[in-house]
Design a protein around this motif. Structure first.
Motif, PDB file in Angstrom:
ATOM      1  N   GLY A 231       0.812  -1.208   0.000  1.00  0.00           N
ATOM      2  CA  GLY A 231       0.000   0.000   0.000  1.00  0.00           C
ATOM      3  C   GLY A 231       0.842   1.253   0.000  1.00  0.00           C
ATOM      4  O   GLY A 231       2.044   1.215   0.315  1.00  0.00           O
ATOM      5  N   SER A 232       0.225   2.370  -0.355  1.00  0.00           N
ATOM      6  CA  SER A 232       0.962   3.636  -0.461  1.00  0.00           C
ATOM      7  C   SER A 232       0.133   4.826  -0.040  1.00  0.00           C
ATOM      8  O   SER A 232       0.371   5.946  -0.490  1.00  0.00           O
ATOM      9  N   GLY A 233      -0.842   4.640   0.840  1.00  0.00           N
ATOM     10  CA  GLY A 233      -1.646   5.748   1.348  1.00  0.00           C
ATOM     11  C   GLY A 233      -0.999   6.374   2.574  1.00  0.00           C
ATOM     12  O   GLY A 233       0.192   6.185   2.842  1.00  0.00           O
ATOM     13  N   GLY A 234      -1.796   7.122   3.328  1.00  0.00           N
ATOM     14  CA  GLY A 234      -1.276   7.815   4.504  1.00  0.00           C
ATOM     15  C   GLY A 234      -0.694   6.860   5.534  1.00  0.00           C
ATOM     16  O   GLY A 234       0.354   7.139   6.141  1.00  0.00           O
ATOM     17  N   ALA A 235      -1.345   5.728   5.750  1.00  0.00           N
ATOM     18  CA  ALA A 235      -0.860   4.783   6.743  1.00  0.00           C
ATOM     19  C   ALA A 235       0.489   4.201   6.313  1.00  0.00           C
ATOM     20  O   ALA A 235       1.392   4.014   7.142  1.00  0.00           O
TER      21      ALA A 235
ATOM     22  N   ASN B 175       2.700  -1.804  -4.379  1.00  0.00           N
ATOM     23  CA  ASN B 175       1.393  -1.142  -4.515  1.00  0.00           C
ATOM     24  C   ASN B 175       0.805  -1.389  -5.890  1.00  0.00           C
ATOM     25  O   ASN B 175       1.540  -1.570  -6.868  1.00  0.00           O
ATOM     26  N   ARG B 176      -0.548  -1.423  -5.925  1.00  0.00           N
ATOM     27  CA  ARG B 176      -1.235  -1.610  -7.207  1.00  0.00           C
ATOM     28  C   ARG B 176      -0.824  -0.519  -8.182  1.00  0.00           C
ATOM     29  O   ARG B 176      -0.517  -0.776  -9.336  1.00  0.00           O
ATOM     30  N   THR B 177      -0.790   0.732  -7.710  1.00  0.00           N
ATOM     31  CA  THR B 177      -0.368   1.854  -8.555  1.00  0.00           C
ATOM     32  C   THR B 177       1.103   2.131  -8.240  1.00  0.00           C
ATOM     33  O   THR B 177       1.431   2.729  -7.207  1.00  0.00           O
TER      34      THR B 177
ATOM     35  N   ARG C 292       2.497   5.595  -7.100  1.00  0.00           N
ATOM     36  CA  ARG C 292       2.274   6.039  -5.707  1.00  0.00           C
ATOM     37  C   ARG C 292       3.353   5.448  -4.798  1.00  0.00           C
ATOM     38  O   ARG C 292       3.819   6.106  -3.862  1.00  0.00           O
TER      39      ARG C 292
ATOM     40  N   THR D 201      -0.972  -2.260   4.646  1.00  0.00           N
ATOM     41  CA  THR D 201      -1.531  -0.941   4.982  1.00  0.00           C
ATOM     42  C   THR D 201      -2.651  -0.578   4.010  1.00  0.00           C
ATOM     43  O   THR D 201      -3.165   0.541   4.062  1.00  0.00           O
ATOM     44  N   THR D 202      -3.009  -1.494   3.095  1.00  0.00           N
ATOM     45  CA  THR D 202      -4.112  -1.182   2.179  1.00  0.00           C
ATOM     46  C   THR D 202      -5.436  -1.374   2.917  1.00  0.00           C
ATOM     47  O   THR D 202      -5.475  -1.928   4.014  1.00  0.00           O
ATOM     48  N   SER D 203      -6.493  -0.941   2.281  1.00  0.00           N
ATOM     49  CA  SER D 203      -7.818  -1.099   2.891  1.00  0.00           C
ATOM     50  C   SER D 203      -8.391  -2.488   2.608  1.00  0.00           C
ATOM     51  O   SER D 203      -9.478  -2.816   3.081  1.00  0.00           O
ATOM     52  N   LEU D 204      -7.678  -3.292   1.842  1.00  0.00           N
ATOM     53  CA  LEU D 204      -8.190  -4.625   1.510  1.00  0.00           C
ATOM     54  C   LEU D 204      -8.263  -5.486   2.758  1.00  0.00           C
ATOM     55  O   LEU D 204      -7.318  -5.520   3.555  1.00  0.00           O
TER      56      LEU D 204
HETATM   57  P1  ATR Z   1      -4.884   5.480   3.677  1.00  0.00           P
HETATM   58  O1  ATR Z   1      -4.439   6.898   3.510  1.00  0.00           O
HETATM   59  O2  ATR Z   1      -5.941   5.305   4.744  1.00  0.00           O
HETATM   60  O3  ATR Z   1      -3.760   4.528   3.881  1.00  0.00           O
HETATM   61  P2  ATR Z   1      -5.606   5.356   0.812  1.00  0.00           P
HETATM   62  O4  ATR Z   1      -4.836   6.550   0.434  1.00  0.00           O
HETATM   63  O5  ATR Z   1      -7.016   5.263   0.320  1.00  0.00           O
HETATM   64  O6  ATR Z   1      -5.692   5.060   2.370  1.00  0.00           O
HETATM   65  O7  ATR Z   1      -4.807   4.060   0.321  1.00  0.00           O
HETATM   66  C1  ATR Z   1      -5.375   2.831   0.206  1.00  0.00           C
HETATM   67  C2  ATR Z   1      -4.341   1.827  -0.289  1.00  0.00           C
HETATM   68  O8  ATR Z   1      -5.043   0.611  -0.576  1.00  0.00           O
HETATM   69  C3  ATR Z   1      -3.640   2.243  -1.564  1.00  0.00           C
HETATM   70  O9  ATR Z   1      -2.313   1.773  -1.524  1.00  0.00           O
HETATM   71  C4  ATR Z   1      -4.447   1.508  -2.632  1.00  0.00           C
HETATM   72  O10 ATR Z   1      -3.737   1.238  -3.822  1.00  0.00           O
HETATM   73  P3  ATR Z   1      -3.671   2.351  -4.996  1.00  0.00           P
HETATM   74  O11 ATR Z   1      -2.595   3.326  -4.565  1.00  0.00           O
HETATM   75  O12 ATR Z   1      -3.288   1.581  -6.202  1.00  0.00           O
HETATM   76  O13 ATR Z   1      -5.031   2.970  -5.074  1.00  0.00           O
HETATM   77  C5  ATR Z   1      -4.741   0.219  -1.918  1.00  0.00           C
HETATM   78  N1  ATR Z   1      -5.874  -0.481  -2.528  1.00  0.00           N
HETATM   79  C6  ATR Z   1      -7.181  -0.150  -2.435  1.00  0.00           C
HETATM   80  N2  ATR Z   1      -7.934  -1.027  -3.136  1.00  0.00           N
HETATM   81  C7  ATR Z   1      -7.067  -1.930  -3.693  1.00  0.00           C
HETATM   82  C8  ATR Z   1      -7.215  -3.099  -4.542  1.00  0.00           C
HETATM   83  N3  ATR Z   1      -8.439  -3.518  -4.941  1.00  0.00           N
HETATM   84  N4  ATR Z   1      -6.103  -3.793  -4.908  1.00  0.00           N
HETATM   85  C9  ATR Z   1      -4.869  -3.375  -4.482  1.00  0.00           C
HETATM   86  N5  ATR Z   1      -4.672  -2.282  -3.691  1.00  0.00           N
HETATM   87  C10 ATR Z   1      -5.747  -1.574  -3.299  1.00  0.00           C
END
Ligand code: ATR
Length: 279
Positions: free
Chosen positions: A134-138, A158-160, A163, A196-199
């Motif tokens: 994951g690559s969001g705030g957490a 990360n998927r993207t 990021r 750290t992703t929301s998955l």
């Molecule tokens: P936060 O700031 O709370 O950590 P966020 O910015 O919404 O949350 O980040 C969510 C993370 O979950 C991201 O890394 C997102 O991947 P992307 O950067 O590609 O969007 C990841 N995520 C959410 N749904 C996903 C999925 N179906 N498969 C893979 N990664 C997913």
């Protein structure tokens, strides 16, 4: 216990804020320690965040936690910003100083590390490569925490991919971005895997990854705590990996704020876990 006119007041600023477990968490500590104080939910829309933060000293608040979507604004608007909050560009704890200035800090990295320290005392971040999904705030807080704890290599998957690359500056000499399909290679020889992703969160799709290449002694941590045992943790535990759930990160990140506002170092106990998890 009733509040007196001298009660210390703090709260959590968010939008929405109704789902926050922080009032219950701090409320339990206030009750346990018999402190004349209150911790309240403060629902503040993005258009009013500056007014709300500026009002804290005027209202006599000891300070506040700040949650989604206001953490970046809090770091921008505060008068004094500590090193962690500056590096992350986000603050989760505001303390009103005696002169009325607002100090901002970020205890998410602290909470993450303290959770591992309490629940997996033998774990050493400097023992080998670590994997952050994951690559969001957490993820930002986790990367900074692991870099400071001496991780020799941080693989951000990360998927993207862009990021993930965008996070590497947080730990320039050790972080590298890897695309999601390279998961198996990322897991090989890792000492820690953190989601750290929301998955895996209630209402979200499950996190389905093949743990086949993950060494059997690697620690697995999910920062998702609803449910407490995510599918990731269940499958890691089933193959014998040590696991740590995500609730402790929430509980430990709350400690510095409580200490600053109410003057007492609080404890993270099983009792607290039960109270915060209760429906
Ligand atoms: P936060 O700031 O709370 O950590 P966020 O910015 O919404 O949350 O980040 C969510 C993370 O979950 C991201 O890394 C997102 O991947 P992307 O950067 O590609 O969007 C990841 N995520 C959410 N749904 C996903 C999925 N179906 N498969 C893979 N990664 C997913």
């Amino acid at each position: 216990m009733f509040l007196t006119g001298k009660a210390l007041i703090a709260g959590v600023i968010g939008w929405p804020v109704s789902h926050s477990r922080s009032p219950r968490l701090h409320g339990h500590w206030l009750k346990t320690y018999g402190i004349d104080g209150a911790y309240v939910p403060l629902a503040v829309p993005p258009t009013r965040i500056e007014d709300a933060i500026r009002a804290l000293p005027a209202l006599g608040f000891a300070g506040a936690n700040v949650t989604v979507p206001h953490k970046e604004a809090a770091a921008r608007l505060a008068d004094d910003v500590d090193d962690f909050a500056r590096r992350l560009g986000a603050a989760n704890t505001l303390v009103v100083k005696p002169d009325g200035r607002i100090a901002a800090s970020n205890s998410d990295a602290f909470g993450f590390l303290e959770n591992l320290r309490q629940r997996a005392p033998g774990f050493r971040a400097n023992a080998g490569p670590v994997v952050v999904l994951g690559s969001g705030g957490a993820a930002r807080a986790v990367v900074v925490a692991l870099a400071d704890a001496g991780a020799p290599e941080i693989r951000i998957v990360n998927r993207t991919l862009a990021r993930a690359s965008g996070l590497c500056h947080l730990a320039p000499s050790v972080a590298r971005a890897m695309p999601w399909p390279d998961m198996a290679a990322a897991l090989a020889d890792a000492v820690l895997l953190v989601n750290t992703t929301s998955l895996g969160m209630e209402g979200q799709p499950p996190l389905e990854i093949d743990l086949g290449r993950l060494p059997p002694r690697a620690l697995v941590n999910d920062i998702v705590y609803t449910p407490l045992e995510t599918a990731l943790l269940a499958s890691a535990a089933a193959r014998g990996n040590p696991v740590v759930d995500g609730l402790g990160m929430l509980l430990h990140q709350a400690r510095p704020g409580f200490k600053a506002w109410f003057g007492r170092e609080p404890e993270v106990t099983d009792d607290l876990r039960r109270v915060v998890l209760a429906p």
